[in-house]
Enzyme design. Sequence first.
Site, short mmCIF file in Angstrom:
data_model
loop_
_atom_site.label_atom_id
_atom_site.label_comp_id
_atom_site.label_asym_id
_atom_site.label_seq_id
_atom_site.Cartn_x
_atom_site.Cartn_y
_atom_site.Cartn_z
N ARG A 81 0.84 -1.21 0.00
CA ARG A 81 0.00 0.00 0.00
C ARG A 81 0.87 1.26 0.00
NH1 ARG A 81 -4.14 0.69 4.84
NH2 ARG A 81 -2.24 1.22 5.97
N LYS A 178 -2.09 7.29 1.35
CA LYS A 178 -1.80 7.57 2.77
C LYS A 178 -0.71 8.63 2.83
CE LYS A 178 -1.51 4.78 6.95
NZ LYS A 178 -2.52 5.46 7.73
N GLU A 211 -15.33 6.40 6.37
CA GLU A 211 -14.43 5.79 7.36
C GLU A 211 -14.27 6.73 8.55
OE1 GLU A 211 -10.46 5.43 5.62
OE2 GLU A 211 -10.75 7.32 4.56
C1 LIG Z 1 -7.84 7.07 7.13
C2 LIG Z 1 -7.57 5.68 7.56
N1 LIG Z 1 -8.49 4.72 7.29
C3 LIG Z 1 -8.29 3.43 7.66
C4 LIG Z 1 -7.14 3.04 8.32
C5 LIG Z 1 -6.93 1.60 8.69
O1 LIG Z 1 -5.92 1.03 7.93
P1 LIG Z 1 -5.02 -0.16 8.50
O2 LIG Z 1 -5.94 -1.25 8.86
O3 LIG Z 1 -4.15 -0.53 7.36
O4 LIG Z 1 -4.31 0.37 9.67
C6 LIG Z 1 -6.16 4.00 8.61
C7 LIG Z 1 -4.92 3.62 9.29
O5 LIG Z 1 -3.91 3.50 8.72
C8 LIG Z 1 -6.38 5.35 8.21
O6 LIG Z 1 -5.46 6.29 8.47
#
Ligand SMILES: Cc1ncc(COP(=O)(O)O)c(C=O)c1O
Length: 328
Positions: A81, A178, A211
């Site tokens: 990712r 991200k 989210e």
């Molecule tokens: C905006 C956002 N959504 C969802 C997640 C959850 O992602 P992960 O399960 O890869 O930590 C994160 C964390 O990284 C995030 O910053």
Amino acid sequence: MSELTKVLTESELLHNLGKLREGKDSGYSAFYSSQLGGIIKEDSLMVIPFDDHMVHRGHGIFDTAAIANGKVYDLDAHLDRFIISAKNSKLLLPFPKEQMKKIILDTTAISNRRDGSIRYWISSGTGNLGLIPPEDAKPAFFVMIFGGLDYPERYYNEGMKVITTSYPIKPALYAVTKSTNYLPNTLMQLEAKEKGFDNGIFVDSYGNVGEGSNMNTAFVSQDDKLKHPKFDNILSGCTAKRILELAESLIGKGIIKDVNICDISVEEARGSKEMMFIGSSIGVAPIVEWDNKKIGNGKPGPIVFELKKLLSDDIINSKDRLIEVQYT
Ligand SMILES: Cc1ncc(COP(=O)(O)O)c(C=O)c1O
């Protein structure tokens, strides 16, 4: 007349950097910087030059993976990712994937941390204060090993309370990338805290659930289906994706009827039996109230409990997602 603002000598600078951390346990156990050429253990010296473009323009990306019982969990998914985020941000990779992985594992080993978090960044580099660094700027790689984010036990035992944020959801490109631009996420979290809630929920312009601030959200419908929003307009959560795979085993046991990745309208979501946050920092946490209205019976539900168990088990026993750290 007031005194002129002080000009620091090198030794005063080092002293003052130390003072910034004095008496505090930052929990920062080891930091790698490609700019400085190695790993730093002294937390006051874990620094980035001010003209790095991640600092003054937010031109950087990051990702986070977990360390549990001396093993790193699901690093490949997080690194894949990370590489997608780099591509979306027109950031060159400072090193090939395997070398970044080695640096991450070496920094973890040096940190001596058996449990905690690994966060790593790519920045476009240093050299000016414009939008784009000079052509010869080198993309930089940073890795921080730290204790991880702390969430209250109450979140898990009693469940979380959330609001729909008044801040607009990020456009798809920025949501799936991200990047270090977390202003909307931070504002949502601050708004929730100011109003006495634990976190917020982004809703898109079609009225579908997005989210949370740094976590995905999922639901158990009245007909016992585990439902997660499509990943087109939100971050492709590594934890949520893994849980959606693991949850297939609950269908066979008759605990849930199906696993669906689909648009979920706010109206449908509010009528769920259970709601939850999922993420690598929070794990799986029940949400029991949304905009002051109960979800289901307003108590943490059994499916969230089952999913939490599946994730905990995977973090400890997974056959193909754990990397043993070679501590010295
Ligand atoms: C905006 C956002 N959504 C969802 C997640 C959850 O992602 P992960 O399960 O890869 O930590 C994160 C964390 O990284 C995030 O910053």
